[in-house]
Structures are given as C-alpha cells and as structure tokens.
Design an enzyme around this catalytic site. Structure first.
Site, PDB file in Angstrom:
ATOM      1  N   ARG A 189     -46.414 -15.966 -95.916  1.00 26.22           N
ATOM      2  CA  ARG A 189     -44.769 -15.851 -95.697  1.00 26.22           C
ATOM      3  C   ARG A 189     -44.492 -15.797 -97.095  1.00 26.22           C
ATOM      4  O   ARG A 189     -43.355 -15.044 -97.583  1.00 26.22           O
ATOM      5  CB  ARG A 189     -44.166 -17.369 -95.166  1.00 26.22           C
ATOM      6  CG  ARG A 189     -42.817 -17.168 -95.363  1.00 26.22           C
ATOM      7  CD  ARG A 189     -42.043 -18.317 -94.544  1.00 26.22           C
ATOM      8  NE  ARG A 189     -42.836 -19.458 -94.294  1.00 26.22           N
ATOM      9  CZ  ARG A 189     -42.927 -20.508 -95.139  1.00 26.22           C
ATOM     10  NH1 ARG A 189     -42.562 -20.436 -96.503  1.00 26.22           N
ATOM     11  NH2 ARG A 189     -43.607 -21.617 -94.798  1.00 26.22           N
ATOM     12  N   TYR A 201     -22.738  -0.452 -88.202  1.00 26.40           N
ATOM     13  CA  TYR A 201     -23.589  -0.874 -87.077  1.00 26.40           C
ATOM     14  C   TYR A 201     -23.063  -2.040 -86.618  1.00 26.40           C
ATOM     15  O   TYR A 201     -22.468  -3.064 -87.202  1.00 26.40           O
ATOM     16  CB  TYR A 201     -24.919  -0.723 -87.604  1.00 26.40           C
ATOM     17  CG  TYR A 201     -25.934  -1.653 -86.568  1.00 26.40           C
ATOM     18  CD1 TYR A 201     -26.119  -0.958 -85.602  1.00 26.40           C
ATOM     19  CD2 TYR A 201     -26.408  -2.780 -86.849  1.00 26.40           C
ATOM     20  CE1 TYR A 201     -26.885  -1.457 -84.411  1.00 26.40           C
ATOM     21  CE2 TYR A 201     -27.601  -3.337 -85.954  1.00 26.40           C
ATOM     22  CZ  TYR A 201     -27.598  -2.795 -84.928  1.00 26.40           C
ATOM     23  OH  TYR A 201     -28.311  -3.344 -83.709  1.00 26.40           O
ATOM     24  N   ASP A 234     -25.611   0.040 -97.311  1.00 18.60           N
ATOM     25  CA  ASP A 234     -26.546   0.048 -96.231  1.00 18.60           C
ATOM     26  C   ASP A 234     -26.913   1.578 -96.371  1.00 18.60           C
ATOM     27  O   ASP A 234     -25.839   2.514 -96.106  1.00 18.60           O
ATOM     28  CB  ASP A 234     -26.044  -0.212 -94.971  1.00 18.60           C
ATOM     29  CG  ASP A 234     -26.992  -0.084 -93.948  1.00 18.60           C
ATOM     30  OD1 ASP A 234     -27.683   0.755 -93.936  1.00 18.60           O
ATOM     31  OD2 ASP A 234     -26.926  -1.053 -92.941  1.00 18.60           O
ATOM     32  N   LYS A 258     -35.687   2.629 -88.828  1.00 14.73           N
ATOM     33  CA  LYS A 258     -35.034   4.047 -88.852  1.00 14.73           C
ATOM     34  C   LYS A 258     -35.993   5.167 -89.766  1.00 14.73           C
ATOM     35  O   LYS A 258     -37.113   5.284 -89.618  1.00 14.73           O
ATOM     36  CB  LYS A 258     -33.548   4.004 -89.202  1.00 14.73           C
ATOM     37  CG  LYS A 258     -32.910   2.861 -88.619  1.00 14.73           C
ATOM     38  CD  LYS A 258     -32.899   2.945 -87.121  1.00 14.73           C
ATOM     39  CE  LYS A 258     -32.085   1.845 -86.158  1.00 14.73           C
ATOM     40  NZ  LYS A 258     -31.929   0.447 -86.893  1.00 14.73           N
TER      41      LYS A 258
HETATM   42  N1  PLP Z   1     -27.929  -1.075 -90.694  1.00 16.15           N
HETATM   43  C1  PLP Z   1     -27.720   0.179 -89.713  1.00 16.15           C
HETATM   44  C2  PLP Z   1     -26.909   1.261 -90.349  1.00 16.15           C
HETATM   45  C3  PLP Z   1     -28.295   0.230 -88.394  1.00 16.15           C
HETATM   46  O1  PLP Z   1     -28.126   1.413 -87.480  1.00 16.15           O
HETATM   47  C4  PLP Z   1     -28.916  -0.922 -87.907  1.00 16.15           C
HETATM   48  C5  PLP Z   1     -29.784  -0.837 -86.739  1.00 16.15           C
HETATM   49  O2  PLP Z   1     -29.323  -0.023 -85.791  1.00 16.15           O
HETATM   50  C6  PLP Z   1     -29.230  -2.097 -88.661  1.00 16.15           C
HETATM   51  C7  PLP Z   1     -28.716  -2.060 -89.963  1.00 16.15           C
HETATM   52  C8  PLP Z   1     -30.012  -3.240 -88.322  1.00 16.15           C
HETATM   53  O3  PLP Z   1     -31.288  -2.788 -88.271  1.00 16.15           O
HETATM   54  P1  PLP Z   1     -32.428  -3.691 -87.508  1.00 16.15           P
HETATM   55  O4  PLP Z   1     -32.163  -3.008 -86.161  1.00 16.15           O
HETATM   56  O5  PLP Z   1     -33.631  -3.233 -88.023  1.00 16.15           O
HETATM   57  O6  PLP Z   1     -32.272  -4.951 -87.514  1.00 16.15           O
END
Ligand code: PLP
Length: 380
Positions: A50, A103, A175, A200
């Site tokens: 961890r 998101y 992000d 992604k």
């Molecule tokens: N940020 C964006 C732009 C996303 O599209 C997503 C998920 O679709 C996330 C964060 C969250 O990521 P995760 O699904 O890996 O937890």
C-alpha cells in the site's frame, strides 16, 4: 526535467531494464510485503505494497515525467485520485470553484460527499476567465477545471486561470483526462495539480480502471503521498502495469484519435439531423483558439445534439453498430453513449445538467471510413 521527447519518455521513463533479469518490461510485482534485513532494514525502500510497490513506482515516475511534474501518484480510479487530493488540501469551511461542465462523478463527489464534511462549492463557467475571478471568495482554496470538458467539450484557458489562481493565492487543478499529457501539459501552463482518470486514454484499451495525480510542487507531492498511503486507494500492481503498457503507445493513439475525430466532427457538422456539434477542432467552436494555443491536437471526443430531442438521441445510440453503446471513453474502440441517461445522470437538476438530445462519442482508432459509415446509418 529530462530533455527527451514525449514519445521516448512514454516508453522509457521510470522503467529501466529489470536489474535482476534484464527484462525490458517492468515486471508485475504481485506482492504485498518485502523481506527485511533485520528490523527496518529495507532493500530498495519497499516494506508494504500500500505504501509503495515497484510496479506502481515505475508508473508513478512515468506519469511525473509525462506531465512534467516532480511527483506522480497512481490510484485505484480517477475518483480515488480526486478524493485523495480533496481530502489532502481541503478542510471544513473551505470553498471550491467547480466548472459548469464536468464528469458527473466529479460533481457528485463535491455535491454529495465532500459537502457533508463542511466544504462549500459554487459553479462557474470556467471558459470565462472573469466568471472564475468573480467566483473566488476569501475562503476559496481550489479552482477545479476540466478542459476539454466532459461531455460538452468546453475549453478553458489554463494559463489565464493559473494567473487568476496565483493572484488569489489558491490552487488550480486541471483534469487532463480528455486531452492526455501528449496533447496538453497543464503544469507547464501554471496549474498546480493534474488529475487523470487513467481508465481512459492513458490505459487506452478499456481493460483497467485507474487514476493519477501529478504535481510539480514537492511539498504538496509529499502531502499527497502521505494521504495516498493513509487512505489506501492505490493502484494494484497489475492495474499499474496495464496503464504503463497503454502509455507506451499514447502518442500514436492520440494522433489517430484526433485525426478520426476531426473527420467525424466534419461529417456530423454537415448532417441535416444534427443540430449542434461540440468539438474544439472545429473553427466555429467558441474555445477553438484557446484549444489551438494549449493543445497539440484536439483529441478523440465529440458530442452532438440530434434533431428530434431525447428519444431521437437515444435511437441514434441504439442504432449504432460499430460504435459500441457503453460508458467510459479513451479506448482504441469507438463508443457511443447518451450522457443524460448514462454518464451524467448524477447531474440531473443541477447547474451541470446536460441537454437531453446530446450524444457523446469516444472516437476510436478503427478505419475512419467504417466509423463514418456507421454514424451515417445510425443517423439515417
Ligand atoms: N474525470 C473525467 C474527465 C472522467 O471522464 C472520469 C470518468 O469518466 C473521471 C474523472 C473519473 O475517473 P474514474 O471513472 O476512473 O474513477
């Protein structure tokens, strides 16, 4: 920082040949604990997975190199990364500026989880620098930006917002999931922290869920690492390895995603059943100039609105054959979805609500003519 180019770093950074065997790929250290040479005598610094694991360490070094940061941290998901960041830097009474397009899960984290711990938030159009400046309060600690944003592909000027953040003495978080570090480097533009859902484009093959934080602030990096261990939502060794394998081809994939998405955006723009197309590569996109300034290409995500409302949009999703109906994005295969009922159901009724006639595409790297043919039949 290394003077090697991105494509080279993607393949090599953090991943020297294995010292014991010469293996050219970092092994999957599927192990929880490590033999100590006498109490506290750690070989190579590892004591418990961890806290640190060699496969994850390799990915974390790679992530830091690709984003031009000093510290990378790999998590079990993008939301786990976000949660770690928020609980590291925020305390009750703090305020956060969040974007009006993001998101749905990110919004849910602020609105349903973090808020309960006494953190307030307000929504701003982050493509409007003055709107963000106006939204900052004395108790603001973070400005959160997604660019391009999910699902409306809004573009925010990272360098300008970094200026607003600096002036206000708050941190700017970007992000970078939609762009990936190959197309956009927020830290170089003045951001304090980069967030990724490595699920992604970084993973790139729809076979792993993961997240990352990268910063060039050494002190903040230490604090984040402390909380990563204290909270424990780390990337497991196999997941870290899958993300690392995906990253090796990130540059060539993003070039192809961007080229295919550009063709798709042009097809949709000319289609009589499509009322609006959201793609930063289109000259008529309101963020086109900023995107052209801060991105190397415009990425693989395209959203559009369908004449006929929600039912027509859902029908297009149902009729697509090569575009697989599913959530997520950024894999080699093309995906289609209805954000209002799927990925963004959690923003219904909020300032982030998405149009009901919206369809989102993650344009993959298949032959573009096959993708265009599938969309044409789905819209017919
Ligand atoms: N940020 C964006 C732009 C996303 O599209 C997503 C998920 O679709 C996330 C964060 C969250 O990521 P995760 O699904 O890996 O937890």
């Amino acid at each position: 920082m290394s003077d090697q180019h991105f494509e080279t770093l993607a393949i090599h950074a953090g991943q020297p040949a294995d010292a014991q065997t010469g293996a050219v790929v970092t092994p999957i250290y599927q192990v929880s604990t490590y033999k100590q040479d006498g109490v506290g005598g750690l070989r190579g610094g590892y004591e418990y997975s961890r806290s640190a694991n060699p496969t994850r360490t390799a990915l974390e070094a790679n992530l830091a190199a690709l984003e031009g940061g000093s510290r990378g941290l790999a998590f079990a998901s993008g939301l786990a990364a976000e949660d770690c960041l928020l609980r590291t830097v925020l305390a009750p009474g703090d305020h956060v500026v969040i974007p009006n397009d993001a998101y749905g899960g990110t919004f849910r984290l602020f609105a349903k989880v973090v808020e309960r711990w006494g953190v307030t938030w307000s929504v701003a159009d982050t493509s409007d620098v003055q709107a963000v400046r106006d939204a900052v309060r004395p108790e603001t600690k973070l400005i959160w930006v997604e660019t391009p944003s999910n699902p409306l592909l809004g573009v925010s000027d990272i360098a300008a917002l970094a200026g607003v953040a600096r002036q206000a003495g708050v941190r700017l978080v970007v992000d970078n999931t939609f762009a990936s570090p190959y197309l956009q480097q927020p830290l170089a533009l003045g951001a304090d922290v980069v967030v990724h859902s490595t699920t992604k484009y970084m993973g790139g093959h729809s076979d792993v869920v993961g997240g990352a934080l990268v910063t060039s602030d050494a002190g903040l990096g230490e604090e984040l690492a402390y909380h990563q261990n204290a909270m424990g939502a780390v990337a497991g060794p196999f997941d870290a390895w899958l993300v690392m394998r995906g990253i090796k081809t990130l540059a060539v994939r993003m070039d192809r995603h961007s080229a295919n998405a550009t063709r798709v955006a042009h097809l949709l723009s000319a289609h009589p059943k499509v009322t609006q197309v959201y793609y930063p590569g289109l000259p008529e996109h309101p963020g086109h100039e900023v995107a052209a300034k801060q991105m190397k290409a415009f990425g693989g995500m395209v959203s559009f609105r369908v004449d006929g409302g929600e039912e027509a949009a859902v029908a297009v999703c149902d009729r697509a054959k090569l575009f697989t109906l599913g959530e997520s994005l950024g894999g080699v295969e093309s995906l289609i979805e209805h954000p209002g009922r799927m990925t963004h159901a959690s923003v219904a009724g909020s300032a982030l609500e998405v149009p009901a006639d919206l369809v989102r595409l993650s344009v993959g790297i298949e032959a573009v003519d096959d993708l265009l043919a599938d969309l044409s039949q789905a819209l017919a």
